[in-house]
Enzyme design. Sequence first.
Site, PDB file in Angstrom:
ATOM      1  N   LEU A 124       0.858  69.286  68.948  1.00 19.53           N
ATOM      2  CA  LEU A 124       0.603  70.564  68.294  1.00 19.53           C
ATOM      3  C   LEU A 124       1.702  70.842  67.274  1.00 19.53           C
ATOM      4  O   LEU A 124       2.886  70.853  67.615  1.00 19.53           O
ATOM      5  CB  LEU A 124       0.564  71.683  69.336  1.00 19.53           C
ATOM      6  CG  LEU A 124       0.538  73.128  68.818  1.00 19.53           C
ATOM      7  CD1 LEU A 124      -0.719  73.385  67.989  1.00 19.53           C
ATOM      8  CD2 LEU A 124       0.638  74.122  69.971  1.00 19.53           C
ATOM      9  N   SER A 125       1.334  71.025  66.006  1.00 14.71           N
ATOM     10  CA  SER A 125       2.264  71.370  64.937  1.00 14.71           C
ATOM     11  C   SER A 125       3.387  70.341  64.845  1.00 14.71           C
ATOM     12  O   SER A 125       3.134  69.167  64.587  1.00 14.71           O
ATOM     13  CB  SER A 125       2.800  72.785  65.188  1.00 14.71           C
ATOM     14  OG  SER A 125       3.502  73.271  64.066  1.00 14.71           O
ATOM     15  N   TRP A 126       4.659  70.744  65.056  1.00 17.19           N
ATOM     16  CA  TRP A 126       5.788  69.795  65.024  1.00 17.19           C
ATOM     17  C   TRP A 126       5.547  68.648  65.990  1.00 17.19           C
ATOM     18  O   TRP A 126       5.862  67.491  65.704  1.00 17.19           O
ATOM     19  CB  TRP A 126       7.069  70.545  65.381  1.00 17.19           C
ATOM     20  CG  TRP A 126       8.335  69.756  65.326  1.00 17.19           C
ATOM     21  CD1 TRP A 126       9.188  69.642  64.254  1.00 17.19           C
ATOM     22  CD2 TRP A 126       8.929  68.994  66.380  1.00 17.19           C
ATOM     23  NE1 TRP A 126      10.273  68.855  64.587  1.00 17.19           N
ATOM     24  CE2 TRP A 126      10.136  68.441  65.887  1.00 17.19           C
ATOM     25  CE3 TRP A 126       8.560  68.720  67.702  1.00 17.19           C
ATOM     26  CZ2 TRP A 126      10.973  67.641  66.664  1.00 17.19           C
ATOM     27  CZ3 TRP A 126       9.386  67.917  68.478  1.00 17.19           C
ATOM     28  CH2 TRP A 126      10.578  67.385  67.960  1.00 17.19           C
ATOM     29  N   THR A 186      -1.338  70.167  62.397  1.00 12.27           N
ATOM     30  CA  THR A 186      -0.173  69.366  62.014  1.00 12.27           C
ATOM     31  C   THR A 186      -0.441  68.625  60.721  1.00 12.27           C
ATOM     32  O   THR A 186      -1.557  68.635  60.192  1.00 12.27           O
ATOM     33  CB  THR A 186       0.174  68.383  63.159  1.00 12.27           C
ATOM     34  OG1 THR A 186       1.468  67.823  62.914  1.00 12.27           O
ATOM     35  CG2 THR A 186      -0.837  67.252  63.262  1.00 12.27           C
TER      36      THR A 186
END
Length: 296
Positions: free
Chosen positions: A108-110, A134
């Site tokens: 998730l994301s980073w 992401t």
Amino acid sequence: MSTVDEKAAAPQDSQDTYIATGWQRIRVRYRPGVGVPLVMCNGIGASLEVLDPLVENLDPERPVVRFDVPGTGESPTSPLPYGFPYLAWVLGRVLDHLDIGVVDVLGLSWGGALAQQFAFQNPRRCRRLILVATGTGAVMVPGNPRVLSKMVTPRRFRDPSYGASIAAQLYGGVVREHGQDVAELLIRQLHAGSKKGYLHQLMAGSIWTSIFALPAIRQRTLIIAGTDDPIVPMINARIMNGLIPRATLHSHPGGHIELILAADVFGPVIDDYLGPPRVARKPWRRGSDVQLTPGG
């Protein structure tokens, strides 16, 4: 020397451990189950508790591994800065200690960057890949600079009221009307982690990109992206979908953290993509992966 210590306050049906490996001490929460475990890589500055809603909405038979990266949650800060190749190696060592072979990986994301890096380095150990909200790191279409400036410090994790006040502008989607939900989500975290740990995460992302290595991803990949994501614009998901040979794009009208705030919707999407939990036919053998490291 590596050690594994049981954490006394582990939630029901889960096991919390501290695993010392690669000069790090990583807090890990493991929910046992049947078949291939799902490893979850969290967003920047977030502890593993933030993923509680998603885990609660997955098939209860599916094994799930979550962890705090160094300097986040209850994992001590790394003595030195690190890059994603190193952190992916540490994650592999963590799985070795848990006696886990083949895994599915969600980022998730980073954490999506870490998930990509793990897939690059472990093409046979990583069965399927799920990339949520992401992009491709330093080489990508950035979000609004005024939005990204609010992510330079971890204040939103330390001060939930401040987090709620900027949530709509930062995360988009349903948060625009329910900012208080984000404050409650942040309260789930036991500790936000250290400022140094947050800086290490920022530095890791600033020197890494996967853009040139995406065609080499062998795994079937599900890309989940929202059209109202101020941090990672939708165009990044379309670029990744075009470059990853076996990718499928699942777009939705929400924002950056819809996966958590609408976990009752996305849990079944993930379960359907991964398939029902079942015993693996062929065991993974350690040392069978080819190492591939993208830029950074």
